[in-house]
Motif scaffolding. Structure first.
Motif, PDB file in Angstrom:
ATOM      1  N   GLY A  65       0.751  -1.227  -0.280  1.00  0.00           N
ATOM      2  CA  GLY A  65       0.129   0.147   0.080  1.00  0.00           C
ATOM      3  C   GLY A  65       0.777   1.353   0.079  1.00  0.00           C
ATOM      4  O   GLY A  65       1.987   1.038   0.257  1.00  0.00           O
ATOM      5  N   GLU A  66       0.224   2.351  -0.253  1.00  0.00           N
ATOM      6  CA  GLU A  66       0.783   3.555  -0.318  1.00  0.00           C
ATOM      7  C   GLU A  66       1.031   4.293   1.014  1.00  0.00           C
ATOM      8  O   GLU A  66       0.159   4.133   1.894  1.00  0.00           O
ATOM      9  N   ALA A  67       2.375   4.657   1.131  1.00  0.00           N
ATOM     10  CA  ALA A  67       2.732   5.131   2.663  1.00  0.00           C
ATOM     11  C   ALA A  67       1.851   6.443   2.709  1.00  0.00           C
ATOM     12  O   ALA A  67       1.516   7.336   2.089  1.00  0.00           O
ATOM     13  N   GLY A  68       1.450   6.398   4.046  1.00  0.00           N
ATOM     14  CA  GLY A  68       0.649   7.396   4.480  1.00  0.00           C
ATOM     15  C   GLY A  68      -0.585   7.351   3.844  1.00  0.00           C
ATOM     16  O   GLY A  68      -1.420   8.664   4.249  1.00  0.00           O
ATOM     17  N   PHE A  69      -1.245   6.636   3.345  1.00  0.00           N
ATOM     18  CA  PHE A  69      -2.693   6.449   3.005  1.00  0.00           C
ATOM     19  C   PHE A  69      -3.816   6.482   3.804  1.00  0.00           C
ATOM     20  O   PHE A  69      -3.785   5.626   4.684  1.00  0.00           O
ATOM     21  N   ASN A  70      -4.415   7.650   4.068  1.00  0.00           N
ATOM     22  CA  ASN A  70      -5.368   7.779   4.841  1.00  0.00           C
ATOM     23  C   ASN A  70      -6.506   8.822   4.401  1.00  0.00           C
ATOM     24  O   ASN A  70      -6.497   9.912   4.557  1.00  0.00           O
ATOM     25  N   PRO A  71      -7.323   8.293   3.415  1.00  0.00           N
ATOM     26  CA  PRO A  71      -8.634   9.350   2.903  1.00  0.00           C
ATOM     27  C   PRO A  71      -9.217   9.811   3.761  1.00  0.00           C
ATOM     28  O   PRO A  71     -10.170  10.780   3.482  1.00  0.00           O
ATOM     29  N   ALA A  72      -9.641   9.354   4.802  1.00  0.00           N
ATOM     30  CA  ALA A  72     -10.407  10.040   5.867  1.00  0.00           C
ATOM     31  C   ALA A  72      -9.881  11.097   6.618  1.00  0.00           C
ATOM     32  O   ALA A  72     -10.459  11.872   7.243  1.00  0.00           O
TER      33      ALA A  72
END
Length: 89
Positions: A65-72
């Motif tokens: 996964g993409e590092a820092g992925f946090n869409p919320a």
């Protein structure tokens, strides 16, 4: 509460957590507001979800996964007025 919030989001959006984007969280918040959920409930739900993504990122749950992925994390939360609706003694 957090598990309920996730079930509600995934059922309403029809996507898996890694497919969701900021716009999906904002649409879900608008949907919740339209259904009459309290603003604090909506803000708490978005907070639970942002915490989940942060926890997954910190522990590298998905190494692909993409590092820092946090869409919320950046989703707009409803404005909450302190003590709104509180009854004075």
């Amino acid at each position: 509460m957090a598990a309920q919030a996730w079930r509600r989001l995934l059922r309403q959006q029809g996507k898996m957590p890694w497919e969701l984007r900021q716009a999906d969280f904002e649409a879900h918040a608008a949907w919740m507001e339209g259904k009459g959920y309290a603003r604090t409930t909506i803000a708490n739900a978005l907070g639970y979800m942002a915490s989940f993504y942060r926890w997954c990122d910190e522990r590298q749950i998905d190494p692909e996964g993409e590092a820092g992925f946090n869409p919320a994390a950046e989703a707009r939360r409803p404005k909450i007025q302190r003590y709104a609706g509180a009854k004075l003694l």
